[in-house]
Scaffold this motif. Structure first.
Motif, short mmCIF file in Angstrom:
data_model
loop_
_atom_site.label_atom_id
_atom_site.label_comp_id
_atom_site.label_asym_id
_atom_site.label_seq_id
_atom_site.Cartn_x
_atom_site.Cartn_y
_atom_site.Cartn_z
N ILE A 99 60.76 76.55 -42.21
CA ILE A 99 61.76 77.48 -41.66
C ILE A 99 63.10 77.21 -42.34
O ILE A 99 63.59 76.09 -42.34
CB ILE A 99 61.89 77.30 -40.14
N ALA A 100 63.71 78.25 -42.94
CA ALA A 100 64.98 78.09 -43.64
C ALA A 100 66.11 78.93 -43.03
O ALA A 100 67.28 78.70 -43.34
CB ALA A 100 64.82 78.44 -45.11
N TYR A 101 65.76 79.90 -42.15
CA TYR A 101 66.78 80.76 -41.57
C TYR A 101 66.26 81.32 -40.26
O TYR A 101 65.08 81.67 -40.14
CB TYR A 101 67.09 81.92 -42.53
N LEU A 102 67.13 81.38 -39.26
CA LEU A 102 66.78 81.98 -37.97
C LEU A 102 67.92 82.85 -37.48
O LEU A 102 69.10 82.53 -37.66
CB LEU A 102 66.50 80.90 -36.91
N GLU A 103 67.54 83.95 -36.86
CA GLU A 103 68.52 84.84 -36.24
C GLU A 103 68.02 85.20 -34.85
O GLU A 103 66.86 85.55 -34.67
CB GLU A 103 68.69 86.10 -37.09
N GLY A 104 68.89 85.06 -33.87
CA GLY A 104 68.46 85.37 -32.52
C GLY A 104 69.57 85.23 -31.50
O GLY A 104 70.73 85.02 -31.84
N THR A 105 69.19 85.35 -30.24
CA THR A 105 70.14 85.28 -29.13
C THR A 105 70.19 83.88 -28.56
O THR A 105 69.15 83.23 -28.40
CB THR A 105 69.71 86.27 -28.02
N ILE A 106 71.39 83.40 -28.26
CA ILE A 106 71.54 82.07 -27.67
C ILE A 106 71.13 82.13 -26.19
O ILE A 106 71.77 82.81 -25.39
CB ILE A 106 72.99 81.58 -27.77
N LEU A 107 70.05 81.43 -25.84
CA LEU A 107 69.60 81.38 -24.45
C LEU A 107 70.36 80.31 -23.67
O LEU A 107 70.74 80.52 -22.52
CB LEU A 107 68.11 81.07 -24.38
N ARG A 108 70.50 79.15 -24.29
CA ARG A 108 71.22 78.06 -23.63
C ARG A 108 71.72 77.10 -24.70
O ARG A 108 71.26 77.14 -25.84
CB ARG A 108 70.35 77.32 -22.62
N ARG A 109 72.65 76.23 -24.31
CA ARG A 109 73.17 75.23 -25.24
C ARG A 109 73.57 73.99 -24.47
O ARG A 109 73.88 74.06 -23.28
CB ARG A 109 74.36 75.78 -26.02
N ASP A 110 73.55 72.85 -25.15
CA ASP A 110 74.04 71.61 -24.55
C ASP A 110 74.94 70.93 -25.57
O ASP A 110 75.43 71.58 -26.50
CB ASP A 110 72.89 70.71 -24.07
N GLU A 111 75.13 69.64 -25.45
CA GLU A 111 76.08 68.94 -26.32
C GLU A 111 75.57 68.76 -27.74
O GLU A 111 76.35 68.51 -28.65
CB GLU A 111 76.41 67.57 -25.73
N GLU A 112 74.25 68.89 -27.95
CA GLU A 112 73.70 68.62 -29.28
C GLU A 112 72.91 69.78 -29.87
O GLU A 112 72.66 69.79 -31.08
CB GLU A 112 72.78 67.38 -29.22
N SER A 113 72.48 70.72 -29.05
CA SER A 113 71.58 71.76 -29.56
C SER A 113 71.71 73.05 -28.78
O SER A 113 72.43 73.12 -27.78
CB SER A 113 70.13 71.26 -29.49
N CYS A 114 71.01 74.06 -29.28
CA CYS A 114 70.93 75.34 -28.56
C CYS A 114 69.48 75.82 -28.61
O CYS A 114 68.68 75.33 -29.42
CB CYS A 114 71.86 76.38 -29.18
N VAL A 115 69.15 76.74 -27.73
CA VAL A 115 67.85 77.42 -27.79
C VAL A 115 68.10 78.83 -28.29
O VAL A 115 68.87 79.59 -27.68
CB VAL A 115 67.16 77.45 -26.42
N LEU A 116 67.49 79.14 -29.42
CA LEU A 116 67.69 80.43 -30.08
C LEU A 116 66.44 81.29 -29.87
O LEU A 116 65.34 80.92 -30.29
CB LEU A 116 67.92 80.19 -31.57
N LEU A 117 66.61 82.43 -29.21
CA LEU A 117 65.49 83.35 -28.94
C LEU A 117 65.45 84.41 -30.03
O LEU A 117 66.37 85.20 -30.18
CB LEU A 117 65.66 84.01 -27.57
N THR A 118 64.36 84.42 -30.80
CA THR A 118 64.24 85.40 -31.88
C THR A 118 63.72 86.72 -31.35
O THR A 118 63.24 86.81 -30.22
CB THR A 118 63.28 84.89 -32.98
N ALA A 119 63.78 87.74 -32.21
CA ALA A 119 63.33 89.09 -31.80
C ALA A 119 61.85 89.10 -31.45
O ALA A 119 61.39 89.94 -30.68
CB ALA A 119 63.61 90.08 -32.93
N GLY A 120 61.09 88.16 -31.99
CA GLY A 120 59.66 88.09 -31.70
C GLY A 120 59.34 87.43 -30.37
O GLY A 120 58.17 87.31 -30.00
#
Length: 198
Positions: free
Chosen positions: A2-23
């Motif tokens: 995986i080299a690129y992702l595009e999506g909606t931010i579902l949640r985030r914390d101090e170190e990471s986020c959860v990225l929801l893709t169109a799929g």
């Protein structure tokens, strides 16, 4: 890989986020503190360049707002005993151009400002990263284009192909000693010829 992702931010914390893709798939992506600060508070679209780190027990994604930052992260990981957490911290404290400048002027004090890096580690990193992370000459008043050197790109590509880091460093050094102005693509081809002849 995986080299690129595009999506909606579902949640985030101090170190990471959860990225929801169109799929409909959600990816946990680790970012620098600066990268996290650029994300919206939620339900906003994020576009991230990704470095995928594969381990025996995990597949971890690291996200960056620019390709240059991603490549700098890969270069930092090439330094012995430098893990992803420290590499992210370095890029969280300094952008690529600033970090390259610190390394070029052998600024131990600047590196010790990064959490987890003491004076001894900073000195070792300056030796390990010398000539690997560089910035192009200024593009005008106050502007510098950060890039990772062709040698670093070449080395990262060869390591990803399965060649050992020690052998890669030796071959890349030979290639650029013979032809210092090569671009990364040409250097990789020259290096592969050397490996094939061994």
């Amino acid at each position: 890989m995986i080299a690129y992702l595009e999506g909606t931010i579902l949640r985030r914390d101090e170190e990471s986020c959860v990225l929801l893709t169109a799929g409909g798939v959600g990816y946990q992506v680790h970012l620098t503190t600066q990268g996290l600060s650029t994300l919206g508070s939620g339900a906003e679209v994020a576009r991230l360049f990704i470095h995928t780190l594969v381990r025996e027990d995990a597949l971890i994604l690291y996200g960056f707002t620019s390709w240059e930052e991603r490549q700098a992260f890969v270069t930092l990981l090439g330094a012995p005993k430098l893990g992803p957490k420290t590499a992210l911290a370095m890029l969280g404290c300094y952008d690529v151009a600033e970090l390259a400048a610190c390394i070029a002027r052998e600024d131990v004090a600047a590196l010790t400002r990064v959490p987890g890096i003491g004076a001894k580690t900073a000195k070792r990193l300056l030796l390990d990263l010398k000539d690997k992370l560089v910035a192009r000459p200024s593009l005008g008043p106050g502007r510098t284009a950060p890039v990772v050197s062709a040698a670093s790109d070449c080395a990262a590509a060869l390591v990803s192909l399965g060649y050992g880091r020690h052998d890669v460093d030796e071959v890349v050094r030979t290639v650029f000693e013979n032809e210092p102005d090569l671009d990364a693509g040409s250097a990789i081809r020259q290096a592969l010829k050397i490996f094939a002849a061994k």
